[in-house]
Design a protein around this motif. Structure first.
Motif, PDB file in Angstrom:
ATOM      1  N   LYS A 195      17.113   8.544  48.141  1.00  0.00           N
ATOM      2  CA  LYS A 195      17.888   7.454  49.076  1.00  0.00           C
ATOM      3  C   LYS A 195      18.641   6.471  48.056  1.00  0.00           C
ATOM      4  CE  LYS A 195      14.449   7.738  52.701  1.00  0.00           C
ATOM      5  NZ  LYS A 195      13.481   6.974  53.344  1.00  0.00           N
ATOM      6  N   GLU A 196      19.824   6.175  48.757  1.00  0.00           N
ATOM      7  CA  GLU A 196      20.494   4.994  48.163  1.00  0.00           C
ATOM      8  C   GLU A 196      19.923   3.855  47.408  1.00  0.00           C
ATOM      9  OE1 GLU A 196      23.977   3.784  50.145  1.00  0.00           O
ATOM     10  OE2 GLU A 196      24.808   6.168  50.481  1.00  0.00           O
ATOM     11  N   ASN A 197      18.758   3.550  48.073  1.00  0.00           N
ATOM     12  CA  ASN A 197      18.047   2.135  47.836  1.00  0.00           C
ATOM     13  C   ASN A 197      16.759   2.530  46.940  1.00  0.00           C
ATOM     14  OD1 ASN A 197      16.732   3.500  50.040  1.00  0.00           O
ATOM     15  ND2 ASN A 197      16.268   1.436  51.096  1.00  0.00           N
ATOM     16  N   TYR A 198      16.578   3.639  46.589  1.00  0.00           N
ATOM     17  CA  TYR A 198      15.575   4.291  45.627  1.00  0.00           C
ATOM     18  C   TYR A 198      15.316   3.250  44.453  1.00  0.00           C
ATOM     19  CZ  TYR A 198      12.116   7.194  43.023  1.00  0.00           C
ATOM     20  OH  TYR A 198      11.295   7.581  42.485  1.00  0.00           O
ATOM     21  N   ILE A 199      13.985   2.812  44.262  1.00  0.00           N
ATOM     22  CA  ILE A 199      13.750   2.199  43.351  1.00  0.00           C
ATOM     23  C   ILE A 199      13.019   3.017  42.274  1.00  0.00           C
ATOM     24  CG2 ILE A 199      12.407   0.199  42.156  1.00  0.00           C
ATOM     25  CD1 ILE A 199      12.873  -1.027  45.091  1.00  0.00           C
ATOM     26  N   PRO A 200      13.352   3.492  40.876  1.00  0.00           N
ATOM     27  CA  PRO A 200      12.607   4.208  40.171  1.00  0.00           C
ATOM     28  C   PRO A 200      11.320   3.506  39.480  1.00  0.00           C
ATOM     29  CG  PRO A 200      14.526   3.275  38.936  1.00  0.00           C
ATOM     30  CD  PRO A 200      14.836   2.718  40.552  1.00  0.00           C
ATOM     31  N   THR A 201      10.364   4.402  39.042  1.00  0.00           N
ATOM     32  CA  THR A 201       9.154   3.755  38.477  1.00  0.00           C
ATOM     33  C   THR A 201       9.128   4.066  36.916  1.00  0.00           C
ATOM     34  OG1 THR A 201       8.229   4.604  40.661  1.00  0.00           O
ATOM     35  CG2 THR A 201       6.643   4.036  38.645  1.00  0.00           C
ATOM     36  N   TYR A 202       9.443   4.998  36.483  1.00  0.00           N
ATOM     37  CA  TYR A 202       9.204   5.596  35.217  1.00  0.00           C
ATOM     38  C   TYR A 202      10.443   5.704  34.447  1.00  0.00           C
ATOM     39  CZ  TYR A 202       4.499   6.539  37.233  1.00  0.00           C
ATOM     40  OH  TYR A 202       3.448   6.493  37.783  1.00  0.00           O
ATOM     41  N   ALA A 203      10.868   4.477  33.591  1.00  0.00           N
ATOM     42  CA  ALA A 203      12.473   4.893  33.024  1.00  0.00           C
ATOM     43  C   ALA A 203      12.196   5.807  31.836  1.00  0.00           C
ATOM     44  CB  ALA A 203      12.545   3.243  32.494  1.00  0.00           C
ATOM     45  N   ASN A 204      10.859   6.122  31.298  1.00  0.00           N
ATOM     46  CA  ASN A 204      10.869   6.904  30.119  1.00  0.00           C
ATOM     47  C   ASN A 204      11.081   8.539  30.406  1.00  0.00           C
ATOM     48  OD1 ASN A 204      10.165   4.980  28.561  1.00  0.00           O
ATOM     49  ND2 ASN A 204       8.258   5.861  27.834  1.00  0.00           N
ATOM     50  N   VAL A 205      11.360   8.718  31.631  1.00  0.00           N
ATOM     51  CA  VAL A 205      11.696  10.073  31.978  1.00  0.00           C
ATOM     52  C   VAL A 205      12.998  10.719  31.592  1.00  0.00           C
ATOM     53  CG1 VAL A 205      10.513  10.181  34.538  1.00  0.00           C
ATOM     54  CG2 VAL A 205      12.919   9.321  34.124  1.00  0.00           C
ATOM     55  N   ILE A 206      13.877   9.704  31.019  1.00  0.00           N
ATOM     56  CA  ILE A 206      15.026  10.253  30.468  1.00  0.00           C
ATOM     57  C   ILE A 206      14.742  10.804  28.873  1.00  0.00           C
ATOM     58  CG2 ILE A 206      16.471   8.273  31.492  1.00  0.00           C
ATOM     59  CD1 ILE A 206      16.202   6.508  29.013  1.00  0.00           C
ATOM     60  N   LYS A 207      13.634  10.639  28.493  1.00  0.00           N
ATOM     61  CA  LYS A 207      13.177  11.536  27.299  1.00  0.00           C
ATOM     62  C   LYS A 207      13.306  13.096  27.679  1.00  0.00           C
ATOM     63  CE  LYS A 207      10.408   7.882  24.855  1.00  0.00           C
ATOM     64  NZ  LYS A 207       8.878   7.796  24.432  1.00  0.00           N
ATOM     65  N   LEU A 260      10.225  13.525  39.397  1.00  0.00           N
ATOM     66  CA  LEU A 260      11.309  14.385  39.285  1.00  0.00           C
ATOM     67  C   LEU A 260      12.435  13.548  40.283  1.00  0.00           C
ATOM     68  CD1 LEU A 260       9.850  17.330  40.959  1.00  0.00           C
ATOM     69  CD2 LEU A 260      11.135  17.631  38.943  1.00  0.00           C
ATOM     70  N   LYS A 261      12.102  12.672  40.957  1.00  0.00           N
ATOM     71  CA  LYS A 261      12.913  11.685  41.682  1.00  0.00           C
ATOM     72  C   LYS A 261      13.692  10.737  40.719  1.00  0.00           C
ATOM     73  CE  LYS A 261      11.675  11.808  46.402  1.00  0.00           C
ATOM     74  NZ  LYS A 261      11.033  13.130  46.453  1.00  0.00           N
ATOM     75  N   ASP A 262      12.586  10.136  39.815  1.00  0.00           N
ATOM     76  CA  ASP A 262      13.079   9.059  38.788  1.00  0.00           C
ATOM     77  C   ASP A 262      14.264   9.639  37.921  1.00  0.00           C
ATOM     78  OD1 ASP A 262      11.505   7.374  39.988  1.00  0.00           O
ATOM     79  OD2 ASP A 262      10.369   7.059  38.265  1.00  0.00           O
ATOM     80  N   TYR A 263      14.047  11.005  37.411  1.00  0.00           N
ATOM     81  CA  TYR A 263      14.989  11.662  36.415  1.00  0.00           C
ATOM     82  C   TYR A 263      16.281  11.653  37.133  1.00  0.00           C
ATOM     83  CZ  TYR A 263      16.722  14.968  33.298  1.00  0.00           C
ATOM     84  OH  TYR A 263      17.754  15.573  32.310  1.00  0.00           O
ATOM     85  N   ASN A 264      16.360  12.124  38.484  1.00  0.00           N
ATOM     86  CA  ASN A 264      17.470  12.283  39.393  1.00  0.00           C
ATOM     87  C   ASN A 264      18.235  10.777  39.342  1.00  0.00           C
ATOM     88  OD1 ASN A 264      18.291  15.125  41.192  1.00  0.00           O
ATOM     89  ND2 ASN A 264      16.098  15.082  40.034  1.00  0.00           N
ATOM     90  N   TYR A 265      17.294  10.104  39.370  1.00  0.00           N
ATOM     91  CA  TYR A 265      18.038   8.568  39.844  1.00  0.00           C
ATOM     92  C   TYR A 265      18.826   8.252  38.393  1.00  0.00           C
ATOM     93  CZ  TYR A 265      18.423   3.510  40.277  1.00  0.00           C
ATOM     94  OH  TYR A 265      18.981   2.083  40.105  1.00  0.00           O
ATOM     95  N   TYR A 266      18.069   8.197  37.292  1.00  0.00           N
ATOM     96  CA  TYR A 266      18.692   7.703  36.249  1.00  0.00           C
ATOM     97  C   TYR A 266      20.098   8.587  35.706  1.00  0.00           C
ATOM     98  CZ  TYR A 266      14.889   4.433  35.333  1.00  0.00           C
ATOM     99  OH  TYR A 266      14.271   3.372  35.488  1.00  0.00           O
ATOM    100  N   THR A 267      19.813  10.093  35.828  1.00  0.00           N
ATOM    101  CA  THR A 267      20.861  10.835  35.286  1.00  0.00           C
ATOM    102  C   THR A 267      22.023  10.903  36.236  1.00  0.00           C
ATOM    103  OG1 THR A 267      19.755  12.923  36.335  1.00  0.00           O
ATOM    104  CG2 THR A 267      19.236  12.342  34.248  1.00  0.00           C
ATOM    105  N   GLN A 268      21.760  10.674  37.575  1.00  0.00           N
ATOM    106  CA  GLN A 268      23.073  10.680  38.277  1.00  0.00           C
ATOM    107  C   GLN A 268      23.576   9.486  38.408  1.00  0.00           C
ATOM    108  OE1 GLN A 268      22.107  11.742  42.474  1.00  0.00           O
ATOM    109  NE2 GLN A 268      20.470  13.312  41.837  1.00  0.00           N
TER     110      GLN A 268
END
Length: 270
Positions: A195-207, A260-268
């Motif tokens: 969702k547009e208002n999604y709040i990520p939890t794990y920033a380290n997924v970008i590794k 999975l969701k966090d990775y999509n949030y950061y990469t998108q």
């Protein structure tokens, strides 16, 4: 189109679409146009008539320059595939790529092997011509025409008839050519519906990389469907090890789904 299923070290089956003989033929034609363009413009720029006069008829020097002139064409497919990660200009335009049959990147030795064996796939005529010419037969013309067609089409017929669409060089080098522009379902990609208002939890997924996420998602979905909790535990442990994430989720399913969701949030959002 034929597909090839490969099992990864994580016991995940990944399907590749094998390039058809016509896709490879079109890529081959494009690469030949590139070679002819090089010949045309290089010859216009460095005309051999100019070289002939400037070198005062030094035959050996002229021959050496001609050989150097042809080196980029001779080794075109070899250095292109090594430098462009399994692609030539023709393959890149048609979304084709050379990979190892186990799904890995081919080694330089693999690239050299498949390049060298082009002499069997596309230039067998040259070897047969030398042999026939040495026989001194009376009616050589018809035979040479037949041999020419046969010698140029060996690779074509092998790609057409083999199970993995491989020419002789591919078979010996243990490589295949795949089609990258697959039409797949949304659920089969690494994308997640967030969702547009999604709040990520794990920033380290970008590794993690896209390939890591594809393997994680496929393993996750397979294990969840089969209630394979041992695999889910191993998958979670591997993610924690690679990313140094401090998990706040007790459930393996919730944790991996969040990753999975966090990775999509950061990469998108990049």
């Amino acid at each position: 189109m034929k597909t090839l299923q490969i099992k990864t070290a994580q016991n995940v089956n990944i399907k590749f679409t094998v390039a058809t003989v016509f896709q490879r033929l079109f890529a081959f034609v494009i690469d030949y146009l590139v070679k002819f363009a090089y010949l045309y413009f290089a010859n216009r720029l460095f005309g051999f008539s100019m070289l002939d006069s400037s070198l005062n008829g030094d035959g050996w020097t002229i021959k050496a320059v001609e050989v150097l002139f042809l080196v980029p064409i001779t080794f075109y497919s070899l250095y292109s595939e090594i430098l462009m990660d399994g692609q030539t200009i023709g393959k890149r335009l048609l979304h084709l790529k050379v990979i190892n049959v186990d799904g890995f990147k081919p080694s330089i030795t693999d690239y050299i092997m498949r390049w060298f064996l082009r002499i069997v796939d596309f230039n067998l005529f040259l070897l047969l011509f030398v042999y026939v010419a040495s026989l001194g037969l009376n009616d050589q013309y018809t035979l040479l025409v037949v041999l020419f067609l046969f010698g140029k089409l060996v690779g074509f017929f092998l790609i057409l008839c083999t199970n993995k669409n491989q020419r002789f060089g591919d078979i010996i080098a243990n490589t295949i050519v795949i089609y990258l522009k697959d039409t797949v379902k949304f659920s089969e990609t690494i994308l997640e519906d967030i969702k547009e208002n999604y709040i990520p939890t794990y920033a380290n997924v970008i590794k993690l990389s896209d390939n890591d996420m594809r393997i994680i998602k496929e393993t996750y979905k397979t294990a969840a469907k089969q209630n394979d909790y041992k695999t889910l535990i191993k998958l979670r442990s591997k993610i924690l090890e690679v990313t140094d994430i401090k998990s706040i989720h007790k459930s393996d399913l919730e944790f991996i789904d969040t990753v999975l969701k966090d990775y999509n949030y950061y990469t998108q959002s990049m």
